[in-house]
Design a protein around this motif. Structure first.
Motif, PDB file in Angstrom:
ATOM      1  N   LEU A  57      91.728 -15.550 -68.758  1.00 25.21           N
ATOM      2  CA  LEU A  57      92.547 -16.607 -69.355  1.00 25.21           C
ATOM      3  C   LEU A  57      93.014 -17.658 -68.356  1.00 25.21           C
ATOM      4  O   LEU A  57      93.281 -18.797 -68.721  1.00 25.21           O
ATOM      5  CB  LEU A  57      93.775 -15.981 -70.034  1.00 25.21           C
ATOM      6  CG  LEU A  57      93.508 -15.041 -71.214  1.00 25.21           C
ATOM      7  CD1 LEU A  57      94.825 -14.450 -71.713  1.00 25.21           C
ATOM      8  CD2 LEU A  57      92.802 -15.785 -72.339  1.00 25.21           C
ATOM      9  N   SER A  58      93.097 -17.268 -67.100  1.00 21.54           N
ATOM     10  CA  SER A  58      93.639 -18.155 -66.073  1.00 21.54           C
ATOM     11  C   SER A  58      92.715 -19.340 -65.793  1.00 21.54           C
ATOM     12  O   SER A  58      91.499 -19.249 -65.958  1.00 21.54           O
ATOM     13  CB  SER A  58      93.867 -17.360 -64.779  1.00 21.54           C
ATOM     14  OG  SER A  58      94.176 -18.221 -63.706  1.00 21.54           O
ATOM     15  N   GLY A  59      93.318 -20.426 -65.325  1.00 19.08           N
ATOM     16  CA  GLY A  59      92.528 -21.558 -64.879  1.00 19.08           C
ATOM     17  C   GLY A  59      92.223 -21.509 -63.393  1.00 19.08           C
ATOM     18  O   GLY A  59      91.521 -22.371 -62.870  1.00 19.08           O
ATOM     19  N   SER A  60      92.745 -20.491 -62.711  1.00 14.16           N
ATOM     20  CA  SER A  60      92.483 -20.345 -61.279  1.00 14.16           C
ATOM     21  C   SER A  60      91.114 -19.718 -61.065  1.00 14.16           C
ATOM     22  O   SER A  60      90.774 -18.725 -61.704  1.00 14.16           O
ATOM     23  CB  SER A  60      93.551 -19.470 -60.631  1.00 14.16           C
ATOM     24  OG  SER A  60      93.246 -19.210 -59.276  1.00 14.16           O
ATOM     25  N   GLN A  61      90.352 -20.290 -60.149  1.00 11.63           N
ATOM     26  CA  GLN A  61      89.018 -19.766 -59.864  1.00 11.63           C
ATOM     27  C   GLN A  61      89.040 -18.660 -58.815  1.00 11.63           C
ATOM     28  O   GLN A  61      88.097 -17.856 -58.759  1.00 11.63           O
ATOM     29  CB  GLN A  61      88.097 -20.894 -59.391  1.00 11.63           C
ATOM     30  CG  GLN A  61      87.814 -21.934 -60.458  1.00 11.63           C
ATOM     31  CD  GLN A  61      87.098 -21.355 -61.662  1.00 11.63           C
ATOM     32  OE1 GLN A  61      86.216 -20.521 -61.540  1.00 11.63           O
ATOM     33  NE2 GLN A  61      87.486 -21.806 -62.859  1.00 11.63           N
ATOM     34  N   ILE A  62      90.078 -18.593 -57.996  1.00 10.98           N
ATOM     35  CA  ILE A  62      90.066 -17.606 -56.915  1.00 10.98           C
ATOM     36  C   ILE A  62      91.337 -16.748 -56.867  1.00 10.98           C
ATOM     37  O   ILE A  62      91.442 -15.841 -56.053  1.00 10.98           O
ATOM     38  CB  ILE A  62      89.842 -18.290 -55.539  1.00 10.98           C
ATOM     39  CG1 ILE A  62      90.463 -19.688 -55.464  1.00 10.98           C
ATOM     40  CG2 ILE A  62      88.357 -18.438 -55.265  1.00 10.98           C
ATOM     41  CD1 ILE A  62      91.925 -19.715 -55.302  1.00 10.98           C
ATOM     42  N   GLY A  63      92.293 -16.982 -57.758  1.00  8.00           N
ATOM     43  CA  GLY A  63      93.493 -16.158 -57.802  1.00  8.00           C
ATOM     44  C   GLY A  63      93.215 -14.806 -58.442  1.00  8.00           C
ATOM     45  O   GLY A  63      92.405 -14.694 -59.356  1.00  8.00           O
ATOM     46  N   VAL A  64      93.898 -13.773 -57.954  1.00  4.61           N
ATOM     47  CA  VAL A  64      93.750 -12.415 -58.492  1.00  4.61           C
ATOM     48  C   VAL A  64      95.132 -11.878 -58.814  1.00  4.61           C
ATOM     49  O   VAL A  64      96.061 -11.990 -58.001  1.00  4.61           O
ATOM     50  CB  VAL A  64      93.041 -11.477 -57.495  1.00  4.61           C
ATOM     51  CG1 VAL A  64      92.817 -10.106 -58.127  1.00  4.61           C
ATOM     52  CG2 VAL A  64      91.710 -12.075 -57.040  1.00  4.61           C
ATOM     53  N   SER A  65      95.280 -11.294 -59.991  1.00  5.12           N
ATOM     54  CA  SER A  65      96.577 -10.817 -60.458  1.00  5.12           C
ATOM     55  C   SER A  65      96.612  -9.302 -60.546  1.00  5.12           C
ATOM     56  O   SER A  65      95.578  -8.640 -60.634  1.00  5.12           O
ATOM     57  CB  SER A  65      96.904 -11.427 -61.821  1.00  5.12           C
ATOM     58  OG  SER A  65      96.958 -12.834 -61.749  1.00  5.12           O
ATOM     59  N   GLY A  66      97.816  -8.771 -60.556  1.00  5.14           N
ATOM     60  CA  GLY A  66      98.017  -7.332 -60.667  1.00  5.14           C
ATOM     61  C   GLY A  66      99.487  -7.022 -60.526  1.00  5.14           C
ATOM     62  O   GLY A  66     100.329  -7.937 -60.519  1.00  5.14           O
ATOM     63  N   PRO A  67      99.860  -5.740 -60.400  1.00 12.39           N
ATOM     64  CA  PRO A  67     101.275  -5.395 -60.218  1.00 12.39           C
ATOM     65  C   PRO A  67     101.774  -5.967 -58.898  1.00 12.39           C
ATOM     66  O   PRO A  67     101.057  -5.982 -57.908  1.00 12.39           O
ATOM     67  CB  PRO A  67     101.262  -3.861 -60.206  1.00 12.39           C
ATOM     68  CG  PRO A  67      99.871  -3.491 -59.782  1.00 12.39           C
ATOM     69  CD  PRO A  67      98.989  -4.557 -60.354  1.00 12.39           C
ATOM     70  N   ALA A  68     103.019  -6.448 -58.891  1.00 17.73           N
ATOM     71  CA  ALA A  68     103.533  -7.153 -57.719  1.00 17.73           C
ATOM     72  C   ALA A  68     104.619  -6.348 -57.028  1.00 17.73           C
ATOM     73  O   ALA A  68     105.525  -5.810 -57.667  1.00 17.73           O
ATOM     74  CB  ALA A  68     104.089  -8.508 -58.128  1.00 17.73           C
ATOM     75  N   ALA A  69     104.534  -6.291 -55.691  1.00 18.05           N
ATOM     76  CA  ALA A  69     105.546  -5.577 -54.912  1.00 18.05           C
ATOM     77  C   ALA A  69     106.911  -6.249 -55.050  1.00 18.05           C
ATOM     78  O   ALA A  69     107.946  -5.587 -54.976  1.00 18.05           O
ATOM     79  CB  ALA A  69     105.125  -5.539 -53.450  1.00 18.05           C
TER      80      ALA A  69
END
Length: 535
Positions: A57-69
């Motif tokens: 869904l994101s418009g970012s081509q190189i960002g990666v998401s997940g649980p955040a510290a």
């Protein structure tokens, strides 16, 4: 014509990058879950959704998401007070609020953070990765992977944990860590230039394979073996029903609990801010210099959090550690993020037992390389040479992140940047030009030119200059470039007009098409001056 790359055209780059991000994300998903007081599987759920759903869904081509510290402390407190099933309701609501932020176009907030603070964030995160991975590299795993705060969950801090690790290293874990680090350095500095095979097969994959082999060959050896507590620990279901039993569903019967709503807004605000900061930082690292649509990113993150909360996952944000690992490994499009999520999903279903043979020291070696590239000394040197206005907020952000946490560090860096802006505004609110020669009557001529925008921040500087005018001087006040004059400044000029008469100072105001000598009222003059508005 769109500049967006085809999702399949760069698989040769995206696939190896996804594998590296997978190895980076796996222990972090588990560690953040443990640090949050949540089931380990909830961290994996967030990582899978962050990769597949948010990545798509994101418009970012190189960002990666997940649980955040950065959310671990909030989640730990919320689960303790609400219980896990009620907490999941807050995650779902937080996701809905984030979608609302995106629809209201709140993503613009991310553009208001100075470049020096964002660069400080990257360096600070790099140092944190290095400092936090040293104990895992040495086989001292008293603290969780993913704990990025200075004061840790186990009561230690970043530096005492390193001291403890140096005093009690595991021979087996340290050995395999150095083997992995050697492979990574050899691969990136030497072999990657020797043939295409060494670019298709990434060094981290070889390092992980070597780590598994080392564990198998030394298993049971009291000196050189790697103890089970120094390995990745993925939940291993005994059956399909056992696997399904790892999912937890929210208790929507508690939705009227005010604490749930407070938690939801807290999650939405912190997760959105951390995401926007990471987006800004990731865009700066992107070799292609692409710009992520921030409102779309908030909607994507919110959608991911809704789904994560519905099936028992932790809150999700875009994460700079995973994103920078993706960029450094050559990821080109969002397929790298999506495939890393697929790898997480397949691994927990098909090969959890194999994953549990990976030494944490090997993954620590991978993260040490990531951290060094983020905290590259050349970057620090370049920012230092750019002057104190850039280096001040930068170094404060770096040190504050290391000695507090991510959001506190960014906030302190932003405060320093604002102070510098106010100081420069104080310095540059006007230009003062004094004529050295006196006129025939022996009077001093002083010309003061106001800037385009003059606000109450400039009061002190203007007062200082007006009070410093010699008696009997002639002041030319030039407002031809001024477009906004604050009421506070007009008030200062009104008061000075009275004092000027007593001190024998003549005042001439120069505006576009106007030149008024000793005006009876500054307010009336500025009301008539088309060059000045908004006062």
């Amino acid at each position: 014509m769109s500049n967006t790359p085809s999702l399949t055209a760069n698989l040769r780059s995206d696939l190896p990058a996804a594998l590296v991000v997978f190895f980076v994300a796996l222990p972090l998903c588990l560690g953040i879950a443990l640090a949050s007081g949540a089931p380990a599987f909830s961290g994996l759920i967030a990582g899978i959704i962050g990769g597949i759903v948010v990545g798509a869904l994101s418009g970012s081509q190189i960002g990666v998401s997940g649980p955040a510290a950065g959310l671990a402390a909030i989640v730990l407190t919320a689960i303790g007070s609400l219980g896990f099933e009620n907490f999941l309701v807050a995650v779902v609501l937080g996701g809905l609020i984030q979608v609302g932020f995106g629809l209201l176009r709140a993503g613009v907030i991310g553009y208001y953070f100075p470049s020096s603070v964002i660069k400080g964030m990257l360096t600070g995160i790099g140092l944190i990765i290095i400092l936090k991975q040293i104990p895992h590299f040495l086989g001292y795993d008293a603290d969780y992977e993913g704990d990025q705060s200075f004061w840790q969950v186990d009561g230690e801090n970043t530096f005492t944990e390193i001291i403890n690790a140096l005093g009690n290293p595991s021979v087996g874990a340290t050995t395999v860590g150095f083997i992995a680090l050697g492979i990574l350095l050899l691969w990136s500095n030497v072999l990657s230039n020797k043939g295409k095979i060494f670019t298709l097969i990434q060094g981290p994959l070889v390092a992980v394979a070597a780590g598994i082999l080392y564990y198998v060959l030394t298993q049971g050896n009291p000196t050189w073996g790697v103890a089970p507590e120094h390995l990745v620990r993925v939940p291993v279901p005994k059956s399909f029903d056992d696997f399904l039993g790892q999912f937890t569903f929210p208790n929507f019967g508690a939705i009227t609990n005010p604490t749930i709503w407070v938690t939801a807004f807290t999650i939405a605000l912190v997760a959105s801010l951390e995401t926007l900061l990471c987006v800004e930082a990731t865009d700066k690292l992107d070799p292609a210099q692409r710009v992520t649509p921030t409102n779309r990113e908030l909607i994507a993150q919110g959608s991911g959090n809704i789904l994560s909360g519905l099936i028992g996952g932790l809150p999700i944000t875009q994460v700079i550690v995973r994103s920078s690992a993706n960029i450094q490994s050559g990821g080109k499009t969002k397929m790298a993020a999506i495939i890393h999520g697929v790898f997480l999903l397949l691994s927990v279903i098909a090969v959890p037992t194999l994953l549990n043979k990976i030494p944490l020291a090997v993954l620590a070696a991978v993260l040490l390389i990531v951290g060094y590239k983020l905290a590259n000394p050349a970057t620090v040197s370049a920012i230092y040479r750019s002057g104190w206005k850039q280096f001040g907020p930068y170094i404060v952000t770096v040190l504050a992140i290391v000695f507090t946490d991510l959001l506190t560090g960014i906030a302190l860096g932003l405060v320093v940047a604002i102070i510098i802006i106010l100081y420069k505004s104080y310095q540059n609110s006007h230009f003062l030009h004094r004529v050295d020669s006196d006129d025939a009557a022996g009077r001093h001529h002083v010309q003061m030119q106001l800037a385009e925008e003059v606000t109450f921040f400039n009061k002190a500087a203007i007062l200082r200059e007006l009070d410093g005018l010699p008696e009997g001087a002639i002041l030319e006040l030039d407002v031809r470039k001024t477009r906004y004059l604050d009421y506070d400044i007009v008030e200062i000029l009104e008061n000075f007009a009275t004092k000027a008469r007593d001190r024998g100072i003549d005042i001439e105001i120069i505006a576009v098409g106007k030149r008024v000598m000793n005006p009876p009222s500054y307010m009336k003059f500025f009301d008539l001056a088309p060059a000045v508005e908004g006062h």
